[in-house]
Design an enzyme around this catalytic site. Structure first.
Site, mmCIF file in Angstrom:
data_model
loop_
_atom_site.group_PDB
_atom_site.id
_atom_site.type_symbol
_atom_site.label_atom_id
_atom_site.label_comp_id
_atom_site.label_asym_id
_atom_site.label_seq_id
_atom_site.Cartn_x
_atom_site.Cartn_y
_atom_site.Cartn_z
ATOM 1 N N TYR A 112 -2.092 -0.046 10.927
ATOM 2 C CA TYR A 112 -2.413 -0.436 9.567
ATOM 3 C C TYR A 112 -0.951 0.033 8.662
ATOM 4 O O TYR A 112 -0.481 -1.069 8.177
ATOM 5 C CB TYR A 112 -3.561 0.353 9.009
ATOM 6 C CG TYR A 112 -3.882 -0.045 7.558
ATOM 7 C CD1 TYR A 112 -3.934 -1.569 7.207
ATOM 8 C CD2 TYR A 112 -3.214 0.925 6.601
ATOM 9 C CE1 TYR A 112 -4.054 -1.863 5.900
ATOM 10 C CE2 TYR A 112 -3.627 0.430 5.064
ATOM 11 C CZ TYR A 112 -3.945 -0.863 4.736
ATOM 12 O OH TYR A 112 -3.925 -1.139 3.625
ATOM 13 N N SER A 164 0.838 -0.995 0.021
ATOM 14 C CA SER A 164 -0.075 0.178 -0.051
ATOM 15 C C SER A 164 0.656 1.230 -0.056
ATOM 16 O O SER A 164 1.961 1.051 0.294
ATOM 17 C CB SER A 164 -0.772 -0.128 1.425
ATOM 18 O OG SER A 164 -1.457 1.233 1.408
#
Ligand code: NDP
Ligand code: 8X3
Length: 253
Positions: free
Chosen positions: A154, A141
Site C-alpha cells: 500500500y 497519503s
C-alpha cells in the site's frame, strides 16, 4: 469563479470521494461521480441536484482502461474535458509483513491505486492540454511520504502516486494544466473496513481514542485548492489529525 465548471471525482461512492463530490457541488461545480457501486452514486442525485448543479454518474471500475475510456465517451461533451479531475479511487488490502502478503491483495492495490489512476489521467489529461486549462488532483497519503510496518505494498502504491504527481506536473508544465496532490493522514471512512476485508471490529480499533480526520475535512481542503486563481498551483498538501504526528506516532486518549 468556479460556477459552471465540471469536476470529475473517482471513488465518489464513499468516504473522501463522496464528501468531495458534495462539497464541490455545494461550491457550484457541476459534478461527475465514478465508482463501482452505481446504487450509491444514484442515491446522491437528489442531494446534488437540489444544489442547482448538474450531476452525471456512472459505474466505472478504474482498473479497466477500456471501461474508463468508454465511460469518458458517455459524458456530456462539456464534461469530457473536466476543469477538475480528482483521482481519489483507491484502497488498502491487508496489513501483513511482505513475506506473508496475499498476491491478490497486492494486485488489487497496484491495479487500482497506480494503474487505475494512470488510466483515468491518460483519458482526461490530453483534452486538458489541448484546451490549455485543467486541474488534476491526486489523493495520495501520508503513506506516500513515509514507510510504516506491514504497510509495504500500500505504501509503495502511495509513493507511486506521489512520484506520478510530480512527474505529471513536470510533463504538463507550460500547458496551463495544474497538477497537485493531497496527502491525508488517518481519515475515518470505510478504508480500514476494506483493508481488513470487512472485519469491522478490527477497523474500528484503528480510530479508537483519537480525533481522526473526517472525509469532509479533506473535501474542504480540496475545494480550497481547486478554487485558487489559475496562476497558483498548490502542489502538495499533507493533512493530519492533530492527534497524529507521523504514520506511527499517534496520540490516543
Ligand atoms: P473508502 O473505502 O471510504 O472509499 C474508497 C472509494 O474508492 C470508494 O468510493 C470506492 O468505490 C472507490 N474505489 C475503490 N476501488 C475502485 C475501483 N476499482 N474503481 C472505482 N472506484 C474504486 O476510502 P477513503 O475515502 O478513505 O479512500 C479514498 C482515497 O483516500 C484512497 O485513495 C485512499 O488510499 C486515500 N486515503 C485514505 C486515508 C484514510 O485514512 N481513510 C488516508 C490517506 C489516503 P467502489 O467500491 O464503489 O468502487
Ligand atoms: C491511509 C492512511 O497511513 O493509515 O492512506 O495507511 S494509513
Amino acid at each position: 469563479m468556479t460556477h459552471g465548471n465540471w469536476a470529475l471525482v473517482t471513488g465518489a461512492t464513499a468516504g473522501i470521494g463522496k464528501a468531495t463530490l458534495l462539497a464541490l457541488a455545494r461550491a457550484g461545480w457541476h459534478v461527475v461521480g465514478w465508482g463501482r457501486r452505481a446504487d450509491r452514486l444514484a442515491a446522491l442525485a437528489p442531494t446534488v441536484e437540489a444544489l442547482g448543479v448538474q450531476y452525471h454518474y456512472q459505474a466505472v471500475d478504474v482498473r479497466s482502461a477500456d471501461a474508463v475510456a468508454r465511460a469518458r465517451q458517455t459524458l456530456p461533451p462539456e464534461a469530457q474535458v473536466p476543469d477538475l479531475l480528482v483521482n481519489n479511487a483507491g484502497l488498502a488490502r491487508g496489513l501483513a509483513p511482505l513475506d506473508q502478503g496475499l498476491l491478490s491483495d497486492w494486485d488489487e492495490m497496484i491495479d487500482t491505486n497506480v494503474k487505475g489512476l494512470l488510466y483515468v489521467t491518460r483519458a482526461f489529461a490530453p483534452g486538458m492540454r489541448s484546451r490549455g486549462r485543467g486541474h488534476i488532483l491526486n489523493i495520495g497519503s501520508i503513506a506516500g511520504k513515509e514507510v510504516y510496518p506491514n504497510g509495504n505494498v500500500y505504501v509503495a502504491t502511495k509513493h507511486a502516486v506521489d512520484a506520478l504527481t510530480r512527474a505529471l506536473r513536470i510533463d504538463l508544465v507550460g500547458s496551463g494544466v495544474r497538477v497537485g496532490a493531497i496527502h491525508p493522514g488517518m481519515v475515518e471512512t470505510e478504508f480500514s473496513e476494506v483493508r481488513f476485508h470487512g472485519d469491522t471490529a478490527r477497523a474500528q480499533k484503528v480510530y479508537q481514542g483519537l480525533r481522526a480526520l473526517t472525509p469532509e475535512d479533506i473535501a474542504e481542503v480540496i475545494v480550497w485548492v481547486a478554487s485558487q486563481p489559475e496562476r497558483i498551483t498548490i502542489a502538495d498538501v499533507v493533512v493530519l489529525s492533530t492527534d497524529q504526528a507521523s504514520s506511527t506516532v499517534v496520540h490516543r486518549q
